[in-house]
Design an enzyme around this catalytic site. Structure first.
Site, PDB file in Angstrom:
ATOM      1  N   SER A 135      -8.908   8.197 -11.959  1.00 34.85           N
ATOM      2  CA  SER A 135     -10.187   8.064 -11.273  1.00 34.85           C
ATOM      3  C   SER A 135     -10.693   9.405 -10.759  1.00 34.85           C
ATOM      4  O   SER A 135     -11.839   9.487 -10.330  1.00 34.85           O
ATOM      5  CB  SER A 135     -10.077   7.068 -10.124  1.00 34.85           C
ATOM      6  N   HIS A 157     -12.130   5.486 -18.074  1.00 35.53           N
ATOM      7  CA  HIS A 157     -12.045   5.045 -16.677  1.00 35.53           C
ATOM      8  C   HIS A 157     -12.596   3.629 -16.536  1.00 35.53           C
ATOM      9  O   HIS A 157     -13.809   3.413 -16.589  1.00 35.53           O
ATOM     10  CB  HIS A 157     -12.822   6.039 -15.804  1.00 35.53           C
ATOM     11  N   GLU A 169     -16.228   4.388 -17.946  1.00 35.86           N
ATOM     12  CA  GLU A 169     -16.756   5.749 -17.846  1.00 35.86           C
ATOM     13  C   GLU A 169     -15.880   6.610 -18.763  1.00 35.86           C
ATOM     14  O   GLU A 169     -14.659   6.654 -18.585  1.00 35.86           O
ATOM     15  CB  GLU A 169     -16.649   6.201 -16.369  1.00 35.86           C
ATOM     16  N   ASN A 207     -17.020   8.149  -8.909  1.00 36.47           N
ATOM     17  CA  ASN A 207     -16.431   8.443  -7.600  1.00 36.47           C
ATOM     18  C   ASN A 207     -17.109   9.598  -6.876  1.00 36.47           C
ATOM     19  O   ASN A 207     -16.995   9.720  -5.655  1.00 36.47           O
ATOM     20  CB  ASN A 207     -14.929   8.669  -7.740  1.00 36.47           C
TER      21      ASN A 207
END
Ligand code: CAA
Length: 299
Positions: A135, A157, A169, A207
């Site tokens: 992540s 991801h 992702e 993130n």
């Protein structure tokens, strides 16, 4: 299922093996979800973990989720049984060496992951993509552990809960080959996901945007703007979030949120990314969220 072999999407004429099986390294929440999603999409999965208790937990999660899908009439019992049969649980990576694809979903420690990537390079064929579900760890950094196999390393991801969340992702490292990106997008789509590429910068897109928002929710709580329940309800009802940011922090794990903020802070070098003191305090106290039954909330 199409032809066992197909032309490379990069158009360079190389022949590639169709992905019939994937190895998922790590049987935690994310790894367990990835193996299940693959199996539900008709792809064989090796669920690999050195910890047999973790494998048992993943197996129980698979059985429970498939039973729920049958109960909800989202799939037939025969399809659920077929998905169950597609997953092989192994404690030794070498028992998964026939896999056509590998996704690492182990703990978020760069040195652990680099060692795993070296083991993956040795275990799988030379045409196998070595993907990571990290992540926040740099794909380029992980790729540096495997020498000239760096072109086969990519970020894939997934989001929790993997069977439910629609996004993958896809993160290209500096050395990631174009065809590896195209193949990753194609595999994610076969797994029923929408794949969106991003570049290899700390936190990628998800993130980079999500974690500072969660961190800000801790500041709002710490500064007494509102209590956690009110902060979460405001964001749910006013911004249409399925979960408020503090509830989501518990769901993700406060330690994970903290560690991702530290990566953003270190890699992007700005004070605004430093984790909120209240978030740090809860992590120090061992209040990590759902997994410890206490975080922002008690469970
Ligand atoms: N596995 C499989 N299916 C699951 C599941 C799981 N772990 N959790 C929930 N579901 C299914 C349920 O079975 C349910 O389907 P049915 O009702 O048809 O059985 C459906 O999802 C909805 O679940 P619930 O009714 O229990 O609850 P809900 O409607 O509140 O949805 C939720 C739960 C899907 C988790 C929703 O609250 C949500 O989308 N929350 C936000 C999740 C999110 O933001 N995830 C990303 C986190 S960030 C991340 O993962 C990446 C990172 O790098 C940190």
């Amino acid at each position: 299922m199409g032809d066992p072999e197909s032309l490379n999407p990069a158009g360079d004429g190389r022949i590639m093996t169709e992905v019939k099986s994937i190895a998922v390294i790590g049987a935690g929440t994310m790894g367990g979800g990835i193996a299940l999603t693959a199996a539900m999409s008709g792809i064989n999965a090796f669920q690999v973990d050195i910890n047999s208790e973790q494998l048992d937990r993943a197996k129980a999660y698979h059985a429970k989720t498939l039973a729920r899908s049958v109960e909800k009439q989202r799939m037939t019992q025969a399809d659920a049984d077929a998905a169950t049969k597609r997953i092989t649980y192994v404690t030794d990576m070498s028992a998964s060496s026939a896999a056509d694809w590998a996704v690492e979903a182990a703990t978020e420690h760069v040195e652990v992951k680099k060692k795993l990537f070296q083991a993956m390079r040795a275990a799988y064929r030379d045409d196998v993509v070595l993907a990571t579900n990290t992540s926040s760890i740099s794909i380029t950094d992980l790729a540096s552990a495997v020498g000239d196999a760096a072109s086969r390393v990519i970020g894939m991801h997934f989001f929790n809960p993997v069977p439910v969340m629609k996004l993958v992702e896809v993160i290209k490292g500096l050395a990631t080959a174009e065809d590896v990106t195209a193949r990753t997008i194609a595999l994610a789509e076969r797994m029923g996901k929408t794949a969106i590429p991003a570049n290899d910068r700390a936190g990628f897109v998800s993130n980079r945007v999500l974690m500072p928002m969660i961190n800000e929710a801790f500041y709002a709580w710490m500064d007494g703007v509102a209590e956690p329940e009110a902060i979460d309800e405001i964001m749910k009802l006013g911004c249409n979030f399925p979960m408020g940011p503090l509830r989501l922090a518990d769901f993700i794990g406060l330690d994970v949120c903290h560690d991702i903020m530290m990566v953003l802070h270190r890699e992007l070098g700005q004070d605004k990314y430093f984790p909120c003191p209240l978030l740090r305090q809860l992590v120090t106290a061992g209040r990590l969220g759902d997994k410890t039954k206490r975080g922002v909330y008690a469970y």
